[in-house]
Design a protein around this motif. Structure first.
Motif, mmCIF file in Angstrom:
data_model
loop_
_atom_site.group_PDB
_atom_site.id
_atom_site.type_symbol
_atom_site.label_atom_id
_atom_site.label_comp_id
_atom_site.label_asym_id
_atom_site.label_seq_id
_atom_site.Cartn_x
_atom_site.Cartn_y
_atom_site.Cartn_z
ATOM 1 N N LEU A 134 -17.852 56.688 -97.164
ATOM 2 C CA LEU A 134 -17.582 57.346 -98.440
ATOM 3 C C LEU A 134 -16.414 58.324 -98.424
ATOM 4 C CD1 LEU A 134 -21.226 58.015 -99.664
ATOM 5 C CD2 LEU A 134 -19.686 56.164 -100.369
ATOM 6 N N VAL A 180 -15.659 52.256 -98.651
ATOM 7 C CA VAL A 180 -15.878 52.042 -100.079
ATOM 8 C C VAL A 180 -14.633 52.441 -100.876
ATOM 9 C CG1 VAL A 180 -17.297 52.623 -102.086
ATOM 10 C CG2 VAL A 180 -18.364 52.328 -99.839
ATOM 11 N N LYS A 224 -21.037 51.795 -104.395
ATOM 12 C CA LYS A 224 -20.906 53.195 -104.001
ATOM 13 C C LYS A 224 -22.223 53.944 -104.263
ATOM 14 C CE LYS A 224 -18.173 57.224 -105.107
ATOM 15 N NZ LYS A 224 -17.162 57.673 -106.086
#
Ligand code: PHE
Length: 334
Positions: free
Chosen positions: A26, A33, A59
């Motif tokens: 993240l 992502v 996500k």
């Protein structure tokens, strides 16, 4: 899928490894992502909306999974701490031996406290003095009979161990101009040795110099001191005495704080106990320090701390105070 695999593979899911995982997927700059988001440019415009939706869904999914794992890890870690840091409050404690103040220190502090509020400053003089400060400036010249009263330890022909804290009076009066109000506790030395005398003992000197100071001021202040130190109702009595540095000189008795003045073993039936020497500062001493004796006058006193400690706590031999026998010292713990 890759995230699920990676999360599965992770041997130890603790907050540290999960944080690394969060970064890997993240991280805004180079998370996997976010990497997908950057591919948006190369996606045909017709598919852009669907692609974006899917990446966003991915996500959210990763975030949800990760948050759940993190919560789990935090709980596990907390439980682990509860387990390992458990305290058994029913276990008997280990006693830490406590010390107590030496009777000398105790009495010195009590004396300073009894004088507190009267505006005294503490002056700690030196234990090594010259003949001038210990005797000559105190109006005790070489052949003066008063020198016989105090058998002196000489270190050389110049230096000696002070026999009285009165030596400090001279230092103070040389440096400071009136008004002067000092208390000076410290060790003194005399070649003396029996049940009530030790070659080293401690005294507390007091000195007040100002305009219009008289013997009455001394008496008034000592009355206050004695009441605070020995207790209400204890009175003072002044008897004429002799010291070369005071004129007139007095010896000060207190009414016996043990029997209230009726007569007991402590006061040897007299009802009075001698506690200190004092007097009006001899004009010659003021002049020796450059203080105008027509303008200023003063009083001084000197108390033997061990003597008072022995009286107050019923100690029979001064040596008990210097032998460091804990059985003795622990008894005196006011
Ligand atoms: N210095 C004297 C002594 O040691 C005590 C004393 C102090 C007397 C101050 C008068 C004034 O015995």
């Amino acid at each position: 899928q890759r995230f699920a695999e990676r999360a599965e593979q992770m041997q130890e899911k603790n907050s540290e490894t999960l944080y690394a995982l969060r970064k890997e997927f993240l991280d805004r700059k180079d998370g996997l992502v976010s990497g997908l988001m950057k591919q948006m440019k190369s996606v045909p415009s017709a598919e852009k909306a669907d692609f974006g939706k899917e990446v966003n869904a991915l996500k959210d999914w990763v975030l949800e999974k990760l948050t759940a794992l993190e919560k789990q890890a935090r709980e596990a870690e907390l439980n682990h701490r509860y387990e390992t840091e458990k305290i058994d409050v029913t276990l008997p404690g280990t006693e830490i031996p406590r010390g107590n103040l030496h009777p000398d220190t105790l009495v010195r502090n009590q004396m300073i406290e009894a004088f507190a509020g009267m505006g005294f400053e503490i002056y700690e003089g030196a234990e090594i003095e010259t003949d001038y400060y210990n005797f000559t400036a105190l109006n005790t010249p070489k052949d003066h009979p008063a020198r016989d009263m105090q058998d002196t330890f000489y270190l050389s022909d110049k230096f000696l161990l002070r026999t009285q804290t009165s030596a400090g009076q001279i230092h103070v009066m040389e440096k400071q101009k009136p008004p002067i109000k000092i208390l000076s506790p410290g060790k003194v030395f005399r070649s003396d040795d029996d049940a009530t005398h030790s070659p080293m003992f401690t005294q507390m000197e007091g000195l007040v110099v100002d305009k219009g100071i008289t013997l009455c001021d001394l008496q008034g202040m000592l009355d206050k001191f004695v009441e605070k130190f020995f207790g209400a109702g204890v009175k003072t009595r002044l008897r004429p005495s002799y010291f070369p540095f005071t004129e007139p000189s007095v010896e000060v008795d207190v009414s016996c704080f043990s029997c209230g003045g009726k007569g007991c073993r402590l006061c040897k039936g007299t009802g009075w106990i001698e506690i200190l020497g004092a007097g009006v500062v001899n004009k010659k001493v003021l002049e020796n320090c450059g203080i105008d004796s027509d303008v200023y006058s003063g009083f001084a006193f000197g108390i033997g701390i061990e003597r008072v400690a022995m009286l107050k706590y019923g100690i029979g031999n001064i040596k008990y105070l210097f032998e460091s026998d804990l059985r003795v010292l622990r008894q005196i713990n006011a």
